[in-house]
Scaffold this motif. Structure first.
Motif, PDB file in Angstrom:
ATOM      1  N   ARG A 205       0.773  -1.099  -0.137  1.00 17.66           N
ATOM      2  CA  ARG A 205       0.033  -0.187  -0.196  1.00 17.66           C
ATOM      3  C   ARG A 205       0.778   1.273   0.023  1.00 17.66           C
ATOM      4  NH1 ARG A 205      -5.020  -0.319   3.912  1.00 17.66           N
ATOM      5  NH2 ARG A 205      -5.326   1.735   2.880  1.00 17.66           N
ATOM      6  N   MET A 206       2.307   1.208   0.001  1.00 22.15           N
ATOM      7  CA  MET A 206       3.196   2.276   0.074  1.00 22.15           C
ATOM      8  C   MET A 206       3.547   2.614  -1.364  1.00 22.15           C
ATOM      9  SD  MET A 206       5.565   1.111   3.028  1.00 22.15           S
ATOM     10  CE  MET A 206       6.564   2.519   3.220  1.00 22.15           C
ATOM     11  N   LYS A 207       3.144   1.803  -2.262  1.00 18.42           N
ATOM     12  CA  LYS A 207       3.739   2.249  -3.603  1.00 18.42           C
ATOM     13  C   LYS A 207       2.756   3.412  -4.316  1.00 18.42           C
ATOM     14  CE  LYS A 207       3.634   0.151  -8.319  1.00 18.42           C
ATOM     15  NZ  LYS A 207       3.185  -0.685  -9.428  1.00 18.42           N
ATOM     16  N   PRO A 208       1.570   3.739  -4.084  1.00 14.12           N
ATOM     17  CA  PRO A 208       0.906   4.855  -4.572  1.00 14.12           C
ATOM     18  C   PRO A 208       1.713   6.238  -4.070  1.00 14.12           C
ATOM     19  CG  PRO A 208      -0.762   3.135  -4.226  1.00 14.12           C
ATOM     20  CD  PRO A 208       0.627   2.790  -3.498  1.00 14.12           C
ATOM     21  N   TRP A 209       2.238   6.135  -2.839  1.00 17.36           N
ATOM     22  CA  TRP A 209       2.946   7.132  -2.401  1.00 17.36           C
ATOM     23  C   TRP A 209       3.862   8.046  -3.311  1.00 17.36           C
ATOM     24  CZ3 TRP A 209       4.269   5.649   3.306  1.00 17.36           C
ATOM     25  CH2 TRP A 209       3.025   5.123   4.052  1.00 17.36           C
ATOM     26  N   PHE A 210       4.785   7.172  -4.124  1.00 16.29           N
ATOM     27  CA  PHE A 210       5.744   7.479  -4.867  1.00 16.29           C
ATOM     28  C   PHE A 210       5.412   7.665  -6.289  1.00 16.29           C
ATOM     29  CE2 PHE A 210       7.154   5.225  -1.049  1.00 16.29           C
ATOM     30  CZ  PHE A 210       7.880   6.252  -0.544  1.00 16.29           C
ATOM     31  N   GLU A 211       4.026   7.896  -6.709  1.00 13.74           N
ATOM     32  CA  GLU A 211       3.726   7.947  -8.138  1.00 13.74           C
ATOM     33  C   GLU A 211       3.809   9.343  -8.514  1.00 13.74           C
ATOM     34  OE1 GLU A 211      -0.015   6.294  -8.533  1.00 13.74           O
ATOM     35  OE2 GLU A 211       0.817   4.145  -8.469  1.00 13.74           O
TER      36      GLU A 211
END
Length: 899
Positions: A205-211
């Motif tokens: 769930r942390m992946k969308p933070w760095f888009e």
């Protein structure tokens, strides 16, 4: 207002008037909190007034929490849904935690469901209470692992991540920042919570933070802060200080969910703020550190340039560029170190760019090795140090690359012959450059020469090196030069400890005598101790990331401090050892090496045997699955044949009805002509099938004969030796199983041949019926309709016969596969037979050995009997005993006859 008065007041109005309770809580908050006093204080007031206010608030807090019932009552009030009670209660409890955090934490921890009641604040629909609840939990979870675990297991991660998503991830406001700070409190230095976070699939769930988008200009200050905290949260999960197993599992999870790929995208993006770029480099460094899979991916990342360049090359260009910010250069160095940490493949790729056979002669592209050499011999001392440390990490714990790096030749100037990289490093060292440059070069040389006797020999081959080192160590220099003296002593000690005595003038004993004459052993040990006593050494030894307040403090590398700690003691002992002790030590080393080689050999043998066992197991599983598939195919074909038979019988009945209504002789003749051609084709195909079936039956008979021979041979061997009954019975069972399978195949072939003969008979009947059909009178229109209908049905029947032929061909293929499997089984039985024959031969040999032993025992017994007779002891011979036994048997026989 004392704590007791508050308790009485709140208890009195607890169930009657929420407004009065709210005012009371607000009053307590204003008394204990320092916010109002700090806002109202004048600039003209004294500087120590804030400190006095802090002390006053702390004193009020101590009075309040002296009676634990006050805090327990406050927890009860926080549970109230009424906004006028809950919100001031949350603010008051937060202020208490700020003033006396440890004491309040203990009271809440021992209160029944104390922490759980506070977790309900995150689910409050009123954002003010929810946001202040996040601030309350921040203060509650500071430096208390027990409370952190309780909060984590109360589903805090799920709720906080939901809040961050609702607020817009990195584009959110201050609430996102507060949630990230709370997550850091829960995860930092808490292995249990980190494991729970990973197992709960929260890393994904942390992946969308760095888009981030293509346009990265104009980031708000809050977004920069949020993204900085998000990167720090990733680093908390993969910190080198965490247990290696936990770090490794988080690193793999970040790769599989695409988080590492997202971070590399930010790394190569344009327009990213400098501090975010620096923190991203540090984050990527720790995500790939020691993880081969992540390191391989990072090596494949290319920068979006024309032509594309590897990300490593682009980062190294920033590291050796003196115009780049200092913190960015430190981050790139850390990233390069993490890329090479426990990565022999990456080390080899970096060193290969320096070797003569792999250098790009066209000069179109810049390699990592060329950038490191350029930085190593630059005029910028910081570039010298960074390049030397980076190159040392490429050689860390890799003796093969240390030897290969000796082949590197450098062209110093036009017209002069090239010199080796090792020689050029020592030349620059002797020229008296800056302290930072010399420290970097000495660290590189110490790493290069350690545990590599060939490199030590090359270093000693230059006659100027040892005099330079002894001269540096013997001089009395200032404090700045003491560090260089210590490193020179370490390099000289390495040259002694790893010396293989291949050079006569620089043998271990001669170098020790040189130290004794020119330096003195005590002075040498003292200079060697300058390294570990230095303040910058202690800082570098704390953590792997190079973090320095200024470029002047950049002296030691973390991995080099480990090398110093390892070699300092052994070098001190080596200096005082005599030549005899050195010889003994070398003999012990050789013995240990031989022992290690033997152990390695046996490990290799065991590993190969394990691989063979695994291959055999896989082969058995494959054969088993193939057998099951074939059996399923046979069953399916049997059912299909039955269906075709039923369909054929139905068509035959319909065709019989239709032939009775044939009217036109000419049309019938034409149709019969068409059918005759089809029937002749079918006859030919049926003849081919018969021939093929006969061939298959002949092959099956041959296999039967081979199996019978194996069976009889195994039965004969089973009668000769009982010890091999287990293996023989296994072979017999296998042959019986094969026999059963062949019988089944034979019966299936017979059934199929019977079905083919039936089909042939039916085709002949159809032919006869078509040729003998009499014309029937009737009108021409009805005749034509009947003929067309009959023609269509005949064509359909012919198609079905063709499909049946196709099915039979497929069945033939399956039979061929059965024959192939049976042939492989026969080969296995033949191998088993040869093994059994070997076992029989071995058993016969053992029987011969036993007979020889029995003969020896008989001789010994006869000799002992002779001695006993000589001594006068009565001894019965075996012949007498046997004759006596026979006499007894004869008497028994006579008695039986009389009876």
């Amino acid at each position: 207002m004392t704590g007791g008065m508050l308790y009485v007041l709140l208890n009195r109005y607890l169930s009657s008037d929420s407004e009065i309770i709210g005012y009371a809580l607000d009053t307590l908050y204003n008394v204990i909190s320092n916010d109002l006093e700090e806002e109202e204080q004048d600039d003209s007031e004294e500087e120590n007034l804030p400190k006095q206010v802090d002390d006053l608030g702390s004193q009020f807090t101590e009075i309040f929490i002296k009676q634990q019932e006050n805090v327990t009552l406050l927890l009860t009030l926080v549970e109230e849904f009424d906004f006028h009670v809950r919100w001031p209660g949350v603010k008051l409890l937060t202020s208490l935690l700020k003033q006396q955090g440890t004491q309040v934490q203990q009271i809440i921890l021992v209160s029944p469901m104390g922490v759980s009641r506070l977790m309900d604040l995150l689910a409050d629909s009123r954002e003010v209470i929810r946001n202040d609840g996040v601030l309350l939990l921040q203060q509650l979870t500071k430096s208390n692992a027990a409370i952190q675990k309780i909060v984590a297991f109360e589903n805090a991660f799920e709720r906080l991540l939901d809040i961050i998503t609702e607020e817009g991830n990195s584009d959110g406001g201050i609430v996102v920042e507060d949630c990230l700070l709370l997550l850091q409190n829960l995860l930092k230095n808490n292995n249990s919570n980190q494991n729970f976070f990973k197992e709960g699939s929260y890393i994904q769930r942390m992946k969308p933070w760095f888009e981030v988008g293509d346009d990265n200009c104009g980031w708000s200050a809050q977004k920069v802060t949020n993204l900085h905290l998000m990167l720090q949260l990733v680093r908390v999960l993969v910190s080198p200080t965490n247990p290696p197993g936990a770090t490794s599992s988080c690193q793999k999870a970040m790769f599989h969910c695409g988080l590492l790929q997202q971070l590399c995208t930010i790394l190569m993006a344009t327009g990213v703020p400098a501090d975010i770029l620096t923190e991203t480099i540090n984050t990527v460094s720790e995500v790939i550190r020691g993880c081969q899979m992540n390191q391989d991916y990072f090596a494949s990342v290319n920068a979006p340039s024309n032509p594309p360049r590897p990300a490593i090359v682009v980062l190294l260009m920033s590291m050796v560029n003196e115009r780049q910010p200092f913190v960015l250069r430190c981050a790139v160095l850390y990233c390069f170190q993490c890329f090479l940490y426990k990565n022999q493949k990456g080390q080899g790729e970096i060193v290969s760019t320096l070797l003569p056979s792999t250098i790009d002669a066209t000069g179109n592209s810049v390699s990592a090795g060329q950038l490191l050499c350029g930085g190593l011999f630059s005029t910028d001392s910081l570039s010298n140090w960074c390049a030397a440390v980076a190159l040392a990490h490429a050689l860390q714990e890799n003796a093969t690359l240390k030897e290969q790096l000796l082949r590197v030749q450098l062209a110093t100037s036009i017209g002069n012959p090239p010199v080796s990289l090792l020689q050029q490093c020592t030349n620059i060292l002797s020229q008296g450059s800056k302290v930072q440059t010399r420290v970097g070069l000495l660290m590189l040389l110490c790493t290069w020469l350690s545990n590599c006797s060939i490199a030590v020999t090359h270093f000693l081959h230059n006659p100027a090196n040892i005099p330079f080192l002894t001269g540096q160590i013997a001089e009395n220099l200032g404090e700045e030069e003491q560090l260089v003296q210590g490193l020179c002593a370490l390099l000289l000690g390495i040259s002694i400890y790893y010396n293989d005595n291949s050079l006569e003038n620089y043998r271990k004993e001669k170098l020790k005598q040189l130290i004794e004459k020119r330096i003195g052993r005590e002075n040498f040990i003292e200079k060697l101790g300058f390294i570990s006593k230095h303040e910058l050494y202690s800082r570098a030894a704390q953590k792997p990331q190079p973090s320095f307040s200024s470029p002047d403090h950049m002296m030691f590398d973390h991995e080099f401090t480990k090398l110093v700690k390892e070699l300092e003691g052994v070098i001190s002992k080596a200096i005082y050892k005599s030549s005899e002790e050195d010889k003994k030590e070398e003999e012990v080393k050789k013995t240990l090496e031989q022992h290690d080689n033997i152990v390695t050999h046996y490990k290799k043998v065991i590993r190969e045997q394990d691989q063979e066992l695994e291959e055999l197991k896989q082969r058995i599983n494959t054969l088993t699955s193939q057998n099951e598939q074939l059996q399923g195919t046979v069953t399916q074909q049997v059912s299909q044949i039955q269906q075709h038979k039923d369909q054929y019988n139905l068509l035959k009945v319909q065709l019989g009805k239709d032939t009775q209504h044939h009217n036109s002789h000419s049309d019938t003749f034409q149709m019969n002509g068409i059918q005759m051609e089809e029937v002749s084709k079918l006859k030919e195909e049926l003849e081919e099938w018969k021939n093929k079936h006969e061939l298959l039956q002949g092959q099956l008979r041959e296999k039967d004969s081979v199996i019978e021979k194996l069976k009889t041979s195994q039965l004969e061997m089973g009668a000769t030796e009982q010890s091999s009954q287990t293996s023989k019975s296994g072979g017999l069972e296998l042959s019986n199983e094969l026999q059963k399978e062949l019988e089944m195949l034979r019966s299936q072939i017979q059934l199929q041949s019977a079905e083919i003969s039936k089909l042939q008979i039916e085709n002949q009947r159809l032919q006869i019926m078509n040729t003998t059909a009499d014309p029937v009178l009737g009108d021409s229109g009805a005749t034509a309709a009947n003929n067309s209908e009959l023609e269509g049905r005949l064509e359909q029947e012919i198609k079905e016969l063709k499909s049946e032929v196709k099915a039979l061909s497929e069945e033939k293929e399956s039979l061929k596969q059965h024959l192939d499997s049976s042939s492989s089984t026969v080969a296995i039985l033949q191998d088993e037979k040869s093994k059994l024959q070997q076992e029989v031969a071995e058993s016969k040999k053992e029987q011969d050995d036993l007979l020889v032993l029995l003969a020896d025992q008989d001789q010994k017994l006869s000799a002992l009997k002779i001695k006993l007779k000589d001594l006068g002891v009565p001894v019965e011979d075996e012949d007498d005993i046997e004759s006596g036994d026979q006499g007894d048997e004869d008497e028994d026989g006579d008695e039986e006859e009389q009876d």
